[in-house]
Design a protein around this motif. Structure first.
Motif, PDB file in Angstrom:
ATOM      1  N   UNK A   1       0.806  -1.217   0.000  1.00 40.64           N
ATOM      2  CA  UNK A   1       0.000   0.000   0.000  1.00 40.64           C
ATOM      3  C   UNK A   1       0.839   1.266   0.000  1.00 40.64           C
ATOM      4  N   UNK A   2       2.105   1.145  -0.354  1.00 39.54           N
ATOM      5  CA  UNK A   2       2.940   2.336  -0.506  1.00 39.54           C
ATOM      6  C   UNK A   2       3.258   2.480  -1.977  1.00 39.54           C
ATOM      7  N   UNK A   3       3.346   3.708  -2.429  1.00 38.88           N
ATOM      8  CA  UNK A   3       3.629   3.955  -3.830  1.00 38.88           C
ATOM      9  C   UNK A   3       4.724   4.993  -3.932  1.00 38.88           C
ATOM     10  N   UNK A   4       5.433   4.960  -5.021  1.00 37.48           N
ATOM     11  CA  UNK A   4       6.443   5.984  -5.264  1.00 37.48           C
ATOM     12  C   UNK A   4       5.745   7.200  -5.841  1.00 37.48           C
ATOM     13  N   UNK A   5       5.911   8.333  -5.196  1.00 39.06           N
ATOM     14  CA  UNK A   5       5.330   9.585  -5.660  1.00 39.06           C
ATOM     15  C   UNK A   5       6.503  10.539  -5.821  1.00 39.06           C
ATOM     16  N   UNK A   6       7.028  10.616  -7.017  1.00 40.84           N
ATOM     17  CA  UNK A   6       8.267  11.347  -7.222  1.00 40.84           C
ATOM     18  C   UNK A   6       9.350  10.534  -6.557  1.00 40.84           C
ATOM     19  N   UNK A   7      10.044  11.137  -5.597  1.00 41.51           N
ATOM     20  CA  UNK A   7      11.099  10.406  -4.924  1.00 41.51           C
ATOM     21  C   UNK A   7      10.693   9.959  -3.527  1.00 41.51           C
ATOM     22  N   UNK A   8       9.480  10.319  -3.092  1.00 42.97           N
ATOM     23  CA  UNK A   8       9.084   9.930  -1.747  1.00 42.97           C
ATOM     24  C   UNK A   8       8.058   8.810  -1.785  1.00 42.97           C
ATOM     25  N   UNK A   9       8.033   8.030  -0.724  1.00 48.39           N
ATOM     26  CA  UNK A   9       7.074   6.958  -0.614  1.00 48.39           C
ATOM     27  C   UNK A   9       5.838   7.489   0.103  1.00 48.39           C
ATOM     28  N   UNK A  10       4.658   7.135  -0.392  1.00 51.81           N
ATOM     29  CA  UNK A  10       3.426   7.636   0.202  1.00 51.81           C
ATOM     30  C   UNK A  10       2.532   6.462   0.566  1.00 51.81           C
TER      31      UNK A  10
ATOM     32  N   UNK B   1     -11.665 -12.202   4.114  1.00 54.10           N
ATOM     33  CA  UNK B   1     -12.143 -11.240   3.114  1.00 54.10           C
ATOM     34  C   UNK B   1     -11.049 -10.269   2.702  1.00 54.10           C
ATOM     35  N   UNK B   2     -10.349  -9.687   3.662  1.00 55.08           N
ATOM     36  CA  UNK B   2      -9.261  -8.769   3.319  1.00 55.08           C
ATOM     37  C   UNK B   2      -8.158  -9.495   2.566  1.00 55.08           C
ATOM     38  N   UNK B   3      -7.901 -10.732   2.947  1.00 54.87           N
ATOM     39  CA  UNK B   3      -6.890 -11.518   2.237  1.00 54.87           C
ATOM     40  C   UNK B   3      -7.217 -11.699   0.761  1.00 54.87           C
ATOM     41  N   UNK B   4      -8.493 -11.789   0.439  1.00 57.54           N
ATOM     42  CA  UNK B   4      -8.914 -11.956  -0.955  1.00 57.54           C
ATOM     43  C   UNK B   4      -8.723 -10.685  -1.777  1.00 57.54           C
ATOM     44  N   UNK B   5      -8.821  -9.513  -1.154  1.00 60.43           N
ATOM     45  CA  UNK B   5      -8.936  -8.277  -1.944  1.00 60.43           C
ATOM     46  C   UNK B   5      -7.794  -7.280  -1.814  1.00 60.43           C
ATOM     47  N   UNK B   6      -6.957  -7.386  -0.789  1.00 67.29           N
ATOM     48  CA  UNK B   6      -5.972  -6.333  -0.536  1.00 67.29           C
ATOM     49  C   UNK B   6      -5.049  -6.044  -1.708  1.00 67.29           C
ATOM     50  N   UNK B   7      -4.531  -7.078  -2.355  1.00 72.17           N
ATOM     51  CA  UNK B   7      -3.590  -6.835  -3.466  1.00 72.17           C
ATOM     52  C   UNK B   7      -4.238  -6.025  -4.585  1.00 72.17           C
ATOM     53  N   UNK B   8      -5.434  -6.390  -4.964  1.00 69.34           N
ATOM     54  CA  UNK B   8      -6.108  -5.667  -6.045  1.00 69.34           C
ATOM     55  C   UNK B   8      -6.575  -4.291  -5.605  1.00 69.34           C
ATOM     56  N   UNK B   9      -6.943  -4.139  -4.338  1.00 73.39           N
ATOM     57  CA  UNK B   9      -7.372  -2.836  -3.838  1.00 73.39           C
ATOM     58  C   UNK B   9      -6.275  -1.793  -3.990  1.00 73.39           C
TER      59      UNK B   9
END
Length: 174
Positions: free
Chosen positions: A3-12, A150-158
């Motif tokens: 659930x972290x993404x690269x936003x420019x050079x910082x992780x969000x 339920x969360x195990x089924x969906x977290x990656x795609x979410x």
């Protein structure tokens, strides 16, 4: 990718909130185990859980909290636990639909589909999944076991869906 993404050079990190909908939990007559289970899984997946709440099965109160979390707190994801069954007090799906801008039915459908392999009673879940502004809202069942499954089924795609909603990912095609 978590659930972290690269936003420019910082992780969000994505921000999440958890609402347990339970009359007994709100009155202190039952220890809430489903909310902490959701919080733990979300944090393990890299989400920053900014709020956890326990509220009674009161649709107006749930609507107020969902609107606040989406419009003021700017949570990327709100998960609810409980209130999705057939009891007359179970009004979580109706309250969730009342605050929705758009539907995201595939999430709830995936939960029910995968859960059917565990118990055929999964077909009795009335949980929904929607989008309000830039917040994904997902109704989960009330038991800690069902929350984890339920969360195990969906977290990656979410994660990908939230990035698309934020505008930081462009498409779902692989």
């Amino acid at each position: 990718m978590d659930a972290k993404e690269k936003n420019g050079s910082e992780e969000k990190s994505f921000k999440a909130a958890v609402i347990t909908v339970s009359d007994k939990g709100a009155r202190g007559e039952r220890v809430d185990e489903s909310g902490p289970a959701a919080k733990e899984m979300l944090e393990e997946a890299g989400y920053e859980v900014v709020e956890t709440l326990i509220i009674p099965d009161e649709p107006e109160e749930l609507k107020t909290e969902l609107i606040r979390l989406a419009d003021e707190v700017w949570a990327d994801l709100v998960v609810t636990s409980g209130g999705t069954g057939f009891s007359m007090r179970d009004q979580t799906p109706e309250a969730t639909l009342a605050v929705a801008d758009r539907l995201a039915p595939g999430i709830a459908e995936a939960i029910r589909y995968q859960s059917m392999a565990v118990t055929n009673r999964a077909m009795l879940s009335r949980g929904v999944s929607v989008i309000r502004r830039q917040t994904v809202i997902v109704n989960l069942p009330g038991s800690p076991k069902a929350v984890r499954e339920s969360l195990g089924y969906i977290l990656d795609s979410l994660d990908h869906g939230i990035r698309i909603l934020r505008g930081s990912a462009s498409e779902c095609a692989r």
